[in-house]
Design a protein around this motif. Sequence first.
Motif, PDB file in Angstrom:
ATOM      1  N   VAL A  75       0.831  -1.206   0.000  1.00 19.94           N
ATOM      2  CA  VAL A  75       0.000   0.000   0.000  1.00 19.94           C
ATOM      3  C   VAL A  75       0.865   1.255   0.000  1.00 19.94           C
ATOM      4  CG1 VAL A  75      -1.648   1.362   1.347  1.00 19.94           C
ATOM      5  CG2 VAL A  75      -1.991  -1.094   1.063  1.00 19.94           C
ATOM      6  N   LYS A  76       1.876   1.286   0.860  1.00 19.98           N
ATOM      7  CA  LYS A  76       2.741   2.465   0.935  1.00 19.98           C
ATOM      8  C   LYS A  76       3.430   2.735  -0.398  1.00 19.98           C
ATOM      9  CE  LYS A  76       3.949   2.630   5.861  1.00 19.98           C
ATOM     10  NZ  LYS A  76       3.728   4.074   6.039  1.00 19.98           N
ATOM     11  N   THR A  77       3.957   1.690  -1.020  1.00 14.57           N
ATOM     12  CA  THR A  77       4.652   1.845  -2.302  1.00 14.57           C
ATOM     13  C   THR A  77       3.693   2.303  -3.384  1.00 14.57           C
ATOM     14  OG1 THR A  77       6.260   0.134  -1.720  1.00 14.57           O
ATOM     15  CG2 THR A  77       6.005   0.643  -4.057  1.00 14.57           C
ATOM     16  N   PHE A  78       2.501   1.722  -3.401  1.00 13.36           N
ATOM     17  CA  PHE A  78       1.515   2.073  -4.420  1.00 13.36           C
ATOM     18  C   PHE A  78       1.095   3.531  -4.301  1.00 13.36           C
ATOM     19  CE2 PHE A  78      -2.983   2.546  -5.606  1.00 13.36           C
ATOM     20  CZ  PHE A  78      -2.896   2.208  -6.954  1.00 13.36           C
ATOM     21  N   VAL A  79       0.748   3.969  -3.103  1.00 15.65           N
ATOM     22  CA  VAL A  79       0.298   5.349  -2.904  1.00 15.65           C
ATOM     23  C   VAL A  79       1.422   6.329  -3.223  1.00 15.65           C
ATOM     24  CG1 VAL A  79      -0.486   7.038  -1.186  1.00 15.65           C
ATOM     25  CG2 VAL A  79      -1.493   4.741  -1.243  1.00 15.65           C
ATOM     26  N   ALA A  80       2.635   6.009  -2.806  1.00 15.69           N
ATOM     27  CA  ALA A  80       3.780   6.891  -3.073  1.00 15.69           C
ATOM     28  C   ALA A  80       4.012   7.045  -4.570  1.00 15.69           C
ATOM     29  CB  ALA A  80       5.029   6.352  -2.390  1.00 15.69           C
ATOM     30  N   SER A  81       3.764   5.977  -5.332  1.00 23.84           N
ATOM     31  CA  SER A  81       4.000   6.019  -6.777  1.00 23.84           C
ATOM     32  C   SER A  81       3.030   6.937  -7.505  1.00 23.84           C
ATOM     33  CB  SER A  81       3.933   4.604  -7.365  1.00 23.84           C
ATOM     34  OG  SER A  81       2.604   4.112  -7.354  1.00 23.84           O
ATOM     35  N   HIS A  82       1.915   7.271  -6.855  1.00 21.01           N
ATOM     36  CA  HIS A  82       0.915   8.145  -7.488  1.00 21.01           C
ATOM     37  C   HIS A  82       0.752   9.473  -6.751  1.00 21.01           C
ATOM     38  CE1 HIS A  82      -0.418   5.080 -10.311  1.00 21.01           C
ATOM     39  NE2 HIS A  82      -0.377   4.214  -9.315  1.00 21.01           N
ATOM     40  N   ALA A  83       1.634   9.748  -5.800  1.00 26.90           N
ATOM     41  CA  ALA A  83       1.483  10.935  -4.962  1.00 26.90           C
ATOM     42  C   ALA A  83       1.550  12.237  -5.753  1.00 26.90           C
ATOM     43  CB  ALA A  83       2.547  10.941  -3.863  1.00 26.90           C
ATOM     44  N   ALA A  84       2.262  12.243  -6.865  1.00 30.63           N
ATOM     45  CA  ALA A  84       2.419  13.468  -7.649  1.00 30.63           C
ATOM     46  C   ALA A  84       1.272  13.686  -8.630  1.00 30.63           C
ATOM     47  CB  ALA A  84       3.750  13.445  -8.405  1.00 30.63           C
ATOM     48  N   ASN A  85       0.414  12.696  -8.795  1.00 31.33           N
ATOM     49  CA  ASN A  85      -0.701  12.839  -9.732  1.00 31.33           C
ATOM     50  C   ASN A  85      -1.628  13.966  -9.274  1.00 31.33           C
ATOM     51  OD1 ASN A  85      -3.626  12.091 -10.628  1.00 31.33           O
ATOM     52  ND2 ASN A  85      -2.301  10.904 -11.986  1.00 31.33           N
ATOM     53  N   PRO A  86      -2.063  14.853 -10.183  1.00 33.78           N
ATOM     54  CA  PRO A  86      -2.936  15.969  -9.793  1.00 33.78           C
ATOM     55  C   PRO A  86      -4.211  15.529  -9.083  1.00 33.78           C
ATOM     56  CG  PRO A  86      -2.098  16.311 -12.012  1.00 33.78           C
ATOM     57  CD  PRO A  86      -1.689  14.918 -11.608  1.00 33.78           C
ATOM     58  N   PHE A  87      -4.757  14.395  -9.487  1.00 34.81           N
ATOM     59  CA  PHE A  87      -5.982  13.899  -8.862  1.00 34.81           C
ATOM     60  C   PHE A  87      -5.722  13.570  -7.395  1.00 34.81           C
ATOM     61  CE2 PHE A  87      -9.247  10.771  -7.847  1.00 34.81           C
ATOM     62  CZ  PHE A  87     -10.381  11.333  -8.410  1.00 34.81           C
ATOM     63  N   VAL A  88      -4.586  12.939  -7.113  1.00 37.67           N
ATOM     64  CA  VAL A  88      -4.231  12.581  -5.738  1.00 37.67           C
ATOM     65  C   VAL A  88      -3.910  13.834  -4.934  1.00 37.67           C
ATOM     66  CG1 VAL A  88      -2.658  11.259  -4.277  1.00 37.67           C
ATOM     67  CG2 VAL A  88      -3.401  10.321  -6.478  1.00 37.67           C
ATOM     68  N   MET A 139      -5.020  16.838  -5.366  1.00 40.42           N
ATOM     69  CA  MET A 139      -6.258  17.560  -5.079  1.00 40.42           C
ATOM     70  C   MET A 139      -7.037  16.892  -3.959  1.00 40.42           C
ATOM     71  SD  MET A 139      -8.181  20.156  -5.768  1.00 40.42           S
ATOM     72  CE  MET A 139      -7.712  20.765  -7.401  1.00 40.42           C
ATOM     73  N   ARG A 140      -7.078  15.567  -3.934  1.00 44.51           N
ATOM     74  CA  ARG A 140      -7.781  14.844  -2.873  1.00 44.51           C
ATOM     75  C   ARG A 140      -7.140  15.148  -1.514  1.00 44.51           C
ATOM     76  NH1 ARG A 140     -10.511  10.175  -3.208  1.00 44.51           N
ATOM     77  NH2 ARG A 140     -11.492  11.205  -5.008  1.00 44.51           N
ATOM     78  N   VAL A 141      -5.824  15.142  -1.459  1.00 42.21           N
ATOM     79  CA  VAL A 141      -5.121  15.444  -0.212  1.00 42.21           C
ATOM     80  C   VAL A 141      -5.424  16.875   0.227  1.00 42.21           C
ATOM     81  CG1 VAL A 141      -2.845  15.786   0.827  1.00 42.21           C
ATOM     82  CG2 VAL A 141      -3.276  13.769  -0.595  1.00 42.21           C
ATOM     83  N   GLU A 142      -5.357  17.804  -0.726  1.00 44.41           N
ATOM     84  CA  GLU A 142      -5.575  19.214  -0.411  1.00 44.41           C
ATOM     85  C   GLU A 142      -6.987  19.469   0.107  1.00 44.41           C
ATOM     86  OE1 GLU A 142      -5.942  23.377  -2.943  1.00 44.41           O
ATOM     87  OE2 GLU A 142      -4.430  21.897  -3.555  1.00 44.41           O
ATOM     88  N   ARG A 143      -7.981  18.839  -0.504  1.00 43.01           N
ATOM     89  CA  ARG A 143      -9.371  19.093  -0.119  1.00 43.01           C
ATOM     90  C   ARG A 143      -9.795  18.267   1.095  1.00 43.01           C
ATOM     91  NH1 ARG A 143     -13.414  17.700  -4.030  1.00 43.01           N
ATOM     92  NH2 ARG A 143     -14.787  19.173  -2.973  1.00 43.01           N
ATOM     93  N   ALA A 177      -4.489  11.648 -17.301  1.00 51.15           N
ATOM     94  CA  ALA A 177      -5.647  12.298 -17.908  1.00 51.15           C
ATOM     95  C   ALA A 177      -6.259  13.358 -17.000  1.00 51.15           C
ATOM     96  CB  ALA A 177      -6.700  11.260 -18.272  1.00 51.15           C
ATOM     97  N   TRP A 178      -6.108  13.165 -15.668  1.00 51.77           N
ATOM     98  CA  TRP A 178      -6.583  14.186 -14.741  1.00 51.77           C
ATOM     99  C   TRP A 178      -5.533  15.274 -14.601  1.00 51.77           C
ATOM    100  CZ3 TRP A 178     -11.490  14.167 -13.463  1.00 51.77           C
ATOM    101  CH2 TRP A 178     -12.180  12.953 -13.393  1.00 51.77           C
ATOM    102  N   THR A 179      -5.967  16.533 -14.650  1.00 45.74           N
ATOM    103  CA  THR A 179      -5.074  17.668 -14.453  1.00 45.74           C
ATOM    104  C   THR A 179      -5.610  18.525 -13.319  1.00 45.74           C
ATOM    105  OG1 THR A 179      -6.271  19.144 -15.965  1.00 45.74           O
ATOM    106  CG2 THR A 179      -4.581  17.705 -16.933  1.00 45.74           C
ATOM    107  N   GLN A 180      -4.823  19.495 -12.892  1.00 41.35           N
ATOM    108  CA  GLN A 180      -5.267  20.398 -11.820  1.00 41.35           C
ATOM    109  C   GLN A 180      -6.554  21.115 -12.233  1.00 41.35           C
ATOM    110  OE1 GLN A 180      -3.405  20.214  -9.132  1.00 41.35           O
ATOM    111  NE2 GLN A 180      -4.469  21.667  -7.812  1.00 41.35           N
ATOM    112  N   GLU A 181      -6.702  21.361 -13.534  1.00 41.20           N
ATOM    113  CA  GLU A 181      -7.839  22.123 -14.021  1.00 41.20           C
ATOM    114  C   GLU A 181      -9.101  21.286 -14.182  1.00 41.20           C
ATOM    115  OE1 GLU A 181      -4.225  24.052 -14.447  1.00 41.20           O
ATOM    116  OE2 GLU A 181      -4.785  22.187 -15.480  1.00 41.20           O
ATOM    117  N   ASN A 182      -8.959  20.009 -14.541  1.00 39.16           N
ATOM    118  CA  ASN A 182     -10.161  19.232 -14.833  1.00 39.16           C
ATOM    119  C   ASN A 182     -10.581  18.275 -13.732  1.00 39.16           C
ATOM    120  OD1 ASN A 182      -8.638  16.865 -14.981  1.00 39.16           O
ATOM    121  ND2 ASN A 182      -8.786  16.634 -17.191  1.00 39.16           N
ATOM    122  N   THR A 183      -9.863  18.290 -12.603  1.00 41.59           N
ATOM    123  CA  THR A 183     -10.216  17.405 -11.491  1.00 41.59           C
ATOM    124  C   THR A 183     -11.499  17.899 -10.835  1.00 41.59           C
ATOM    125  OG1 THR A 183      -7.916  16.793 -11.080  1.00 41.59           O
ATOM    126  CG2 THR A 183      -9.477  16.480  -9.276  1.00 41.59           C
TER     127      THR A 183
END
Length: 254
Positions: free
Chosen positions: A15-28, A30-34, A246-252
């Motif tokens: 789980v830790k490795t998987f989440v870390a691998s996607h931490a930079a994705n805009p969708f992720v 945004m979820r953390v920020e909100r 496909a998700w960006t900061q603008e379209n999330t």
Amino acid sequence: MQFQWQVDQTDIDHVKTFVASHAANPFVRMRVERNLASAKPAVDRAEFWKQMVGMRMTSVQRSGPNSAVAKFLRTTPFPLEYDGFDRETDGEARRDLISSTLRAHGGIRFSDKIAEDLSRNLDKLNADQGWATTLKKVNALALRSEARQERELARYLQKLLHGFGPKQSRNLLQSLGLTRYEIPIDSRITKWLNDFGFPVTLTATALADAGYYEFVLDGIQALCAASDVFPCVLDAAIFASFDGDAWTQENTIY
């Protein structure tokens, strides 16, 4: 009889490795920020209505970044603004307007059923203290929420709203940016968990049962607690793993 979820170090590392691998994705991000913000903006009628419309539309149809649903929700101004419906007292006219708006957009399935559910939900919210009670409960999650508190609210919304089962009630709360622990278990989550080796093979049919849904969610929350990851962030990472960049900061939007 009792059941206890067991999480081992291999599960945690995965789980830790998987989440870390996607931490930079805009969708992720945004979820953390909100959803992990220490305090969140108050939800009013218009915002609740918009997200209720959107999350009712996501049922049994594609909702990725290029889907008809996502494009509808990104439309400005929003095609089904609350101000256009709170004054509409004729239920049949309201249903027809919602349905015709969805059909005109194109690509959205079950427009008549969605319109019927949304119209009935607005009637329930407008009746008695519907809006006051619901928004009070929803905004109680604006500060740091607890898992028990989130679950009680998900159950309340599932009982209150037509067309909102265990998944959709949590989808609504997550789209409002309010929940950390209660997540919508959709086909992406079930595929990831089945591939992960979740001890219970998951199917959409079984998850329609509220008791079974909460049983599975207890397992996800136990896995996340052991891994020091919030369920809403694991959910975002799984979503991102299917959609790539496909998700960006603008379209999330979720």
